[in-house]
Design a protein around this motif. Structure first.
Motif, PDB file in Angstrom:
ATOM      1  N   THR A 209       0.825  -1.222   0.000  1.00 28.82           N
ATOM      2  CA  THR A 209       0.000   0.000   0.000  1.00 28.82           C
ATOM      3  C   THR A 209       0.857   1.270   0.000  1.00 28.82           C
ATOM      4  O   THR A 209       0.324   2.378  -0.071  1.00 28.82           O
ATOM      5  N   LEU A 210       2.172   1.118   0.140  1.00 28.31           N
ATOM      6  CA  LEU A 210       3.131   2.217   0.369  1.00 28.31           C
ATOM      7  C   LEU A 210       2.981   2.846   1.750  1.00 28.31           C
ATOM      8  O   LEU A 210       3.639   3.847   2.052  1.00 28.31           O
ATOM      9  N   MET A 211       2.129   2.266   2.624  1.00 24.38           N
ATOM     10  CA  MET A 211       2.100   2.760   4.012  1.00 24.38           C
ATOM     11  C   MET A 211       3.464   2.528   4.648  1.00 24.38           C
ATOM     12  O   MET A 211       3.935   3.350   5.440  1.00 24.38           O
ATOM     13  N   ASN A 212       4.106   1.412   4.300  1.00 23.48           N
ATOM     14  CA  ASN A 212       5.436   1.168   4.870  1.00 23.48           C
ATOM     15  C   ASN A 212       6.360   2.341   4.556  1.00 23.48           C
ATOM     16  O   ASN A 212       7.092   2.821   5.421  1.00 23.48           O
ATOM     17  N   LYS A 213       6.309   2.826   3.315  1.00 27.47           N
ATOM     18  CA  LYS A 213       7.186   3.947   2.952  1.00 27.47           C
ATOM     19  C   LYS A 213       6.755   5.213   3.684  1.00 27.47           C
ATOM     20  O   LYS A 213       7.591   5.997   4.126  1.00 27.47           O
ATOM     21  N   GLY A 214       5.437   5.399   3.830  1.00 25.02           N
ATOM     22  CA  GLY A 214       4.954   6.554   4.577  1.00 25.02           C
ATOM     23  C   GLY A 214       5.430   6.511   6.019  1.00 25.02           C
ATOM     24  O   GLY A 214       5.891   7.524   6.574  1.00 25.02           O
ATOM     25  N   LEU A 215       5.346   5.339   6.651  1.00 28.20           N
ATOM     26  CA  LEU A 215       5.837   5.199   8.028  1.00 28.20           C
ATOM     27  C   LEU A 215       7.341   5.443   8.070  1.00 28.20           C
ATOM     28  O   LEU A 215       7.864   6.026   9.017  1.00 28.20           O
ATOM     29  N   GLU A 216       8.028   5.032   7.014  1.00 26.05           N
ATOM     30  CA  GLU A 216       9.478   5.238   6.976  1.00 26.05           C
ATOM     31  C   GLU A 216       9.844   6.718   6.819  1.00 26.05           C
ATOM     32  O   GLU A 216      10.920   7.141   7.264  1.00 26.05           O
ATOM     33  N   VAL A 217       8.959   7.490   6.195  1.00 23.57           N
ATOM     34  CA  VAL A 217       9.182   8.938   6.119  1.00 23.57           C
ATOM     35  C   VAL A 217       9.150   9.521   7.539  1.00 23.57           C
ATOM     36  O   VAL A 217      10.026  10.297   7.933  1.00 23.57           O
ATOM     37  N   ILE A 218       8.145   9.110   8.322  1.00 21.84           N
ATOM     38  CA  ILE A 218       8.057   9.576   9.715  1.00 21.84           C
ATOM     39  C   ILE A 218       9.267   9.081  10.508  1.00 21.84           C
ATOM     40  O   ILE A 218       9.874   9.819  11.296  1.00 21.84           O
ATOM     41  N   GLU A 219       9.634   7.823  10.282  1.00 20.13           N
ATOM     42  CA  GLU A 219      10.795   7.241  10.963  1.00 20.13           C
ATOM     43  C   GLU A 219      12.063   8.044  10.650  1.00 20.13           C
ATOM     44  O   GLU A 219      12.860   8.352  11.551  1.00 20.13           O
ATOM     45  N   ALA A 220      12.233   8.430   9.377  1.00 19.24           N
ATOM     46  CA  ALA A 220      13.417   9.200   8.972  1.00 19.24           C
ATOM     47  C   ALA A 220      13.419  10.568   9.643  1.00 19.24           C
ATOM     48  O   ALA A 220      14.450  11.056  10.105  1.00 19.24           O
ATOM     49  N   HIS A 221      12.238  11.183   9.709  1.00 18.17           N
ATOM     50  CA  HIS A 221      12.125  12.489  10.377  1.00 18.17           C
ATOM     51  C   HIS A 221      12.538  12.362  11.846  1.00 18.17           C
ATOM     52  O   HIS A 221      13.294  13.184  12.368  1.00 18.17           O
ATOM     53  N   GLU A 222      12.040  11.327  12.516  1.00 20.48           N
ATOM     54  CA  GLU A 222      12.344  11.136  13.943  1.00 20.48           C
ATOM     55  C   GLU A 222      13.815  10.776  14.156  1.00 20.48           C
ATOM     56  O   GLU A 222      14.457  11.279  15.072  1.00 20.48           O
ATOM     57  N   LEU A 223      14.347   9.904  13.303  1.00 17.94           N
ATOM     58  CA  LEU A 223      15.731   9.452  13.498  1.00 17.94           C
ATOM     59  C   LEU A 223      16.738  10.544  13.206  1.00 17.94           C
ATOM     60  O   LEU A 223      17.715  10.711  13.940  1.00 17.94           O
ATOM     61  N   PHE A 224      16.519  11.263  12.110  1.00 18.77           N
ATOM     62  CA  PHE A 224      17.577  12.147  11.606  1.00 18.77           C
ATOM     63  C   PHE A 224      17.233  13.634  11.744  1.00 18.77           C
ATOM     64  O   PHE A 224      18.052  14.486  11.376  1.00 18.77           O
ATOM     65  N   GLY A 225      16.031  13.968  12.235  1.00 14.18           N
ATOM     66  CA  GLY A 225      15.679  15.354  12.486  1.00 14.18           C
ATOM     67  C   GLY A 225      15.570  16.208  11.232  1.00 14.18           C
ATOM     68  O   GLY A 225      15.827  17.413  11.275  1.00 14.18           O
ATOM     69  N   VAL A 226      15.202  15.607  10.118  1.00 12.46           N
ATOM     70  CA  VAL A 226      15.080  16.338   8.847  1.00 12.46           C
ATOM     71  C   VAL A 226      13.598  16.673   8.617  1.00 12.46           C
ATOM     72  O   VAL A 226      12.720  15.850   8.878  1.00 12.46           O
ATOM     73  N   ASP A 227      13.324  17.900   8.159  1.00  9.12           N
ATOM     74  CA  ASP A 227      11.941  18.339   7.908  1.00  9.12           C
ATOM     75  C   ASP A 227      11.254  17.468   6.854  1.00  9.12           C
ATOM     76  O   ASP A 227      11.908  16.984   5.928  1.00  9.12           O
ATOM     77  N   TYR A 228       9.925  17.382   6.966  1.00  7.39           N
ATOM     78  CA  TYR A 228       9.171  16.570   5.996  1.00  7.39           C
ATOM     79  C   TYR A 228       9.346  17.077   4.563  1.00  7.39           C
ATOM     80  O   TYR A 228       9.343  16.292   3.617  1.00  7.39           O
ATOM     81  N   ASP A 229       9.491  18.400   4.395  1.00  7.56           N
ATOM     82  CA  ASP A 229       9.672  18.941   3.044  1.00  7.56           C
ATOM     83  C   ASP A 229      10.983  18.491   2.421  1.00  7.56           C
ATOM     84  O   ASP A 229      11.164  18.600   1.203  1.00  7.56           O
ATOM     85  N   SER A 230      11.900  18.024   3.238  1.00  5.45           N
ATOM     86  CA  SER A 230      13.209  17.603   2.732  1.00  5.45           C
ATOM     87  C   SER A 230      13.362  16.073   2.731  1.00  5.45           C
ATOM     88  O   SER A 230      14.475  15.563   2.667  1.00  5.45           O
ATOM     89  N   ILE A 231      12.251  15.362   2.855  1.00  7.82           N
ATOM     90  CA  ILE A 231      12.296  13.897   2.758  1.00  7.82           C
ATOM     91  C   ILE A 231      11.461  13.494   1.539  1.00  7.82           C
ATOM     92  O   ILE A 231      10.267  13.793   1.482  1.00  7.82           O
ATOM     93  N   GLU A 232      12.112  12.874   0.588  1.00  6.13           N
ATOM     94  CA  GLU A 232      11.444  12.515  -0.657  1.00  6.13           C
ATOM     95  C   GLU A 232      11.391  11.005  -0.803  1.00  6.13           C
ATOM     96  O   GLU A 232      12.271  10.307  -0.304  1.00  6.13           O
ATOM     97  N   VAL A 233      10.375  10.530  -1.509  1.00  7.77           N
ATOM     98  CA  VAL A 233      10.272   9.096  -1.791  1.00  7.77           C
ATOM     99  C   VAL A 233      10.384   8.903  -3.293  1.00  7.77           C
ATOM    100  O   VAL A 233       9.744   9.615  -4.066  1.00  7.77           O
TER     101      VAL A 233
END
Ligand code: MG
Length: 390
Positions: A209-233
Motif C-alpha cells: 500500500t506504500l504505508m510502509n514507505k509513509g511510516l518510513e518517512v516519519i521514521e526518517a524524520h524522527e531518526l535524523f531530524g530532517v523536515d518533511y519537506d526535505s524527505i522525498e520518496v
C-alpha cells in the motif's frame, strides 16, 4: 575482543531469525544473552537450545512454566522489555505497537537499540526523543532505508547543517504500475508476494500500500531530524540503492547492496565496525540498470496519509499506525478489499482529537487505543457497505 552481548525481542519472526543467522556466522563477535517471543514457544525453545541465552521472555504468561521446564539453564523473565538490561545491544524485532516498551526500556537503560520495530518510534516520537539523550543510549536503524541513510551520513561531520535532502527508495511493492480499478479484487496472496524482499506479513501488506514507505518517512524524520519537506520518496524497483542523502553542495551519497536484511542487521549489531560476512555482493557486470520513478500517489494513498500524520505530529502518528494495524489485520483476514485499507485509515484519521497537554507514554498508548477503536468503527460500516454492494 569481548563478544557483543545481544538480546533479541521478537526472535521467532523474520528479523529475529535473520539476526540469529548473523550471530551464527560470527560466533566470536556476538553472543546471544536474551531471546523473547510473544507466544511461539517451540521456536524459542529450539533457538535457546542452540544459542544458550541466560534470559528468555515469553509475553504470554500461559506458556512460561513450559518454557522454564524446557530450558533449565535460562531465567524466564516476565516481558521482552526485561531483556534489555543484560545486553550491549537490543534488537527490537517485535511486530507493531507492542514493541514500544522494548524501545523505551532499552534507551532508558543507556543501551544500543537496533531498531527494526519502526512503529514504536513513529507512534511515540515525542516520548522516545528525550530518552536518546541517556548516556550510552543510541538508535541504530535496522530498517534498510534508514540503515542506508545512517551510512551516508557518515560522509559529513555537520549533518545538522549540511544535509539538504533525504531520498528514501521504495521498491513499489507487488502492485507497482497497477491502477486502483485493477486493484479492487486483488487477493491476500497477491499482496503478500513481494518482488524483492522477503518479510513478515504485516510489513509486506504495508509495502503493497506504500504505508510502509509513509511510516518510513516519519521514521526518517524522527531518526535524523530532517523536515518533511526535505524527505522525498522515489520508486526504485531493483531495491539495490537502499536510500540516499543529498548534501548542501549538491553531492549525493547512496548506499548500494543486494536486498538482504542480514546486512542492516549486521551493521546495527557491529556498529561502528562492520561484520566480515558478506551477504551477497553486487555483480556490476550483471547489474545493467537502476530505474527511478515518482510514486503513484493517487493509487497508493497511504503514502500521503502518513505525510499528513507526520506533519501534524503529536499523537496523530500513533493513531495512524494503530488504524493501519487494524486495517491490515482485517485485509489479511479476508474481510476488507485492498483499496479500502487506505479508505479505512483516512476515515479514522478524521476522528482524531489531539491531547491538550504534553504527551507522555500513557497518552501514546491511549492514542493507539483510540486509533484502533476508530478503525474498527469505520470497518464495521465498510464491511456492511461492501456486503450490500456485492
Ligand atoms: Mg524498510
Amino acid at each position: 575482543m569481548n563478544a557483543v552481548r545481544v538480546s533479541i525481542a521478537g526472535s521467532s519472526g523474520s528479523i529475529g531469525t535473520q539476526t540469529l543467522d548473523v550471530v551464527r556466522a560470527e560466533p566470536d563477535r556476538f553472543r546471544v544473552v536474551g531471546l523473547g517471543v510473544s507466544s511461539s514457544i517451540d521456536v524459542l525453545i529450539a533457538q535457546a537450545i542452540e544459542f544458550r541465552p541466560e534470559f528468555v521472555a515469553v509475553a504470554d504468561p500461559a506458556h512460561r512454566a513450559e518454557v522454564a521446564a524446557a530450558l533449565p539453564f535460562a531465567t524466564v523473565v516476565d516481558s521482552m522489555a526485561d531483556l534489555t538490561e543484560f545486553a550491549d545491544v537490543v534488537v527490537n524485532a517485535v511486530v507493531g505497537f507492542a514493541g514500544l516498551p522494548v524501545t523505551l526500556r532499552t534507551l532508558a537503560a543507556g543501551k544500543r537499540l537496533a531498531l527494526a520495530n519502526k512503529e514504536s518510534l513513529i507512534a511515540a516520537g515525542p516520548v522516545v526523543q528525550p530518552l536518546r539523550a541517556t548516556p550510552g543510549a543510541e538508535i541504530v536503524p535496522v530498517d534498510s532505508e534508514h540503515c542506508a541513510v545512517h551510512q551516508c551520513l557518515r560522509a559529513t561531520v555537520r549533518d545538522g547543517v549540511e544535509v539538504s535532502r533525504i531520498v528514501l527508495t521504495a521498491s513499489g511493492g507487488p502492485f507497482r504500475g497497477r491502477t486502483l480499478d485493477d486493484l479492487s479484487a486483488v487477493t491476500v496472496e497477491q499482496a503478500l508476494a513481494h518482488p524483492t524482499w522477503s518479510m513478515g506479513p504485516k510489513i509486506t501488506i504495508d509495502s503493497s500500500t506504500l504505508m510502509n514507505k509513509g511510516l518510513e518517512v516519519i521514521e526518517a524524520h524522527e531518526l535524523f531530524g530532517v523536515d518533511y519537506d526535505s524527505i522525498e520518496v522515489v520508486v526504485h524497483p531493483q531495491s539495490v540503492v537502499h536510500s540516499m542523502v543529498e548534501f548542501t553542495d549538491g553531492c549525493t551519497m547512496a548506499q548500494l547492496s543486494l536486498p538482504d536484511m542480514r546486512l542492516p542487521i549486521g551493521y546495527a549489531l557491529a556498529h561502528p565496525e562492520r561484520i566480515s560476512t558478506p551477504y551477497g555482493r553486487i555483480d556490476w557486470t550483471e547489474l545493467s540498470r537502476l530505474d527511478f520513478a515518482e510514486p503513484d500517489r493517487r493509487t497508493f494513498r497511504c503514502l500521503d496519509l502518513a505525510y499528513r500524520a507526520g506533519r501534524a505530529g503529536g499523537s496523530l502518528p500513533a493513531f495512524l499506525s494503530a488504524a493501519n494495524e487494524v486495517a491490515v489485520e482485517s485485509f489479511l483476514a479476508g474481510h476488507l478489499r485492498w483499496p479500502d485499507i487506505a479508505a479505512v485509515i483516512e476515515a479514522s484519521l478524521d476522528e482524531h482529537v489531539e491531547f491538550a497537554e504534553a504527551l507522555t507514554s500513557e497518552h501514546i498508548i491511549e492514542a493507539d487505543r483510540l486509533g484502533r477503536v476508530a478503525a474498527r468503527r469505520v470497518l464495521g460500516s465498510t464491511i456492511v457497505t461492501s456486503k450490500a454492494n456485492s
